[in-house]
Design a protein around this motif. Structure first.
Motif, PDB file in Angstrom:
ATOM      1  N   LEU A  51       0.864  -1.178   0.000  1.00  0.00           N
ATOM      2  CA  LEU A  51       0.000   0.000   0.000  1.00  0.00           C
ATOM      3  C   LEU A  51       0.898   1.224   0.000  1.00  0.00           C
ATOM      4  O   LEU A  51       1.835   1.319   0.794  1.00  0.00           O
ATOM      5  N   VAL A  52       0.614   2.137  -0.878  1.00  0.00           N
ATOM      6  CA  VAL A  52       1.318   3.410  -0.944  1.00  0.00           C
ATOM      7  C   VAL A  52       0.249   4.487  -0.873  1.00  0.00           C
ATOM      8  O   VAL A  52      -0.598   4.589  -1.756  1.00  0.00           O
ATOM      9  N   GLY A  53       0.252   5.236   0.200  1.00  0.00           N
ATOM     10  CA  GLY A  53      -0.782   6.247   0.378  1.00  0.00           C
ATOM     11  C   GLY A  53      -2.166   5.643   0.543  1.00  0.00           C
ATOM     12  O   GLY A  53      -3.167   6.234   0.142  1.00  0.00           O
ATOM     13  N   GLY A  54      -2.217   4.437   1.119  1.00  0.00           N
ATOM     14  CA  GLY A  54      -3.497   3.787   1.370  1.00  0.00           C
ATOM     15  C   GLY A  54      -4.074   3.034   0.185  1.00  0.00           C
ATOM     16  O   GLY A  54      -5.159   2.470   0.283  1.00  0.00           O
ATOM     17  N   GLN A  55      -3.348   3.002  -0.926  1.00  0.00           N
ATOM     18  CA  GLN A  55      -3.827   2.298  -2.108  1.00  0.00           C
ATOM     19  C   GLN A  55      -2.741   1.366  -2.628  1.00  0.00           C
ATOM     20  O   GLN A  55      -1.549   1.606  -2.393  1.00  0.00           O
ATOM     21  N   SER A  56      -3.162   0.328  -3.345  1.00  0.00           N
ATOM     22  CA  SER A  56      -2.178  -0.557  -3.959  1.00  0.00           C
ATOM     23  C   SER A  56      -1.274   0.270  -4.852  1.00  0.00           C
ATOM     24  O   SER A  56      -1.744   1.116  -5.615  1.00  0.00           O
ATOM     25  N   GLY A  57       0.016   0.047  -4.706  1.00  0.00           N
ATOM     26  CA  GLY A  57       0.960   0.817  -5.509  1.00  0.00           C
ATOM     27  C   GLY A  57       2.348   0.233  -5.427  1.00  0.00           C
ATOM     28  O   GLY A  57       2.622  -0.682  -4.655  1.00  0.00           O
ATOM     29  N   ASP A  58       3.215   0.778  -6.244  1.00  0.00           N
ATOM     30  CA  ASP A  58       4.592   0.310  -6.303  1.00  0.00           C
ATOM     31  C   ASP A  58       5.501   1.245  -5.526  1.00  0.00           C
ATOM     32  O   ASP A  58       5.249   2.444  -5.420  1.00  0.00           O
ATOM     33  N   PHE A  59       6.552   0.673  -4.972  1.00  0.00           N
ATOM     34  CA  PHE A  59       7.549   1.468  -4.262  1.00  0.00           C
ATOM     35  C   PHE A  59       8.916   0.845  -4.470  1.00  0.00           C
ATOM     36  O   PHE A  59       9.043  -0.324  -4.843  1.00  0.00           O
ATOM     37  N   ALA A  60       9.940   1.639  -4.233  1.00  0.00           N
ATOM     38  CA  ALA A  60      11.318   1.163  -4.172  1.00  0.00           C
ATOM     39  C   ALA A  60      11.976   1.913  -3.023  1.00  0.00           C
ATOM     40  O   ALA A  60      11.940   3.147  -2.983  1.00  0.00           O
ATOM     41  N   HIS A  61      12.522   1.176  -2.072  1.00  0.00           N
ATOM     42  CA  HIS A  61      13.167   1.795  -0.910  1.00  0.00           C
ATOM     43  C   HIS A  61      14.497   1.112  -0.646  1.00  0.00           C
ATOM     44  O   HIS A  61      14.577  -0.113  -0.609  1.00  0.00           O
ATOM     45  N   VAL A  62      15.536   1.922  -0.466  1.00  0.00           N
ATOM     46  CA  VAL A  62      16.857   1.397  -0.137  1.00  0.00           C
ATOM     47  C   VAL A  62      17.210   1.828   1.275  1.00  0.00           C
ATOM     48  O   VAL A  62      17.125   3.009   1.620  1.00  0.00           O
TER      49      VAL A  62
END
Length: 113
Positions: A51-62
């Motif tokens: 969840l990104v901002g409360g919605q299904s979404g993509d992220f990349a975090h290092v």
């Protein structure tokens, strides 16, 4: 040292492989001039859902782990270099982030053959 851990959802548009993603991070860290090449370690962890901002979404975090002792401007320069590399590697992701964490040098233990 450092350890760079990439957590992400879907592979980036353009189909970069896991090896290419790891190489992108490795190169970004190396080009800062802060590390000797043999000391850079990169790992990936892929998630199927987020969840990104409360919605299904993509992220990349290092997350970057370093032995303590570097000043904030140095850590910020590293974070920006890795973020820029990730932004180019994940151009369609709304959420791309980098965090730099200190490890306690008096406690951190490693062995290497």
């Amino acid at each position: 040292m450092p350890h760079l851990i990439l957590e992400y959802t879907n592979p980036p548009a353009g189909g970069l492989s896991d090896q290419e993603l790891m190489h992108t991070l490795h190169t970004a860290a190396l080009e800062t001039g802060l590390f000797d090449e043999p000391t850079i370690k990169v790992r990936l962890r892929r998630y199927e859902n987020a969840l990104v901002g409360g919605q299904s979404g993509d992220f990349a975090h290092v997350t970057i782990y370093l032995i303590d002792g570097r000043d904030k401007p140095t850590k910020k320069r590293l974070a920006i270099a890795v973020h820029d590399a990730m932004r180019s590697g994940f151009p369609d992701n709304a959420s791309v982030s980098v965090d730099v964490r200190d490890l306690d040098g008096e406690i951190y233990t490693k062995s290497q053959l």
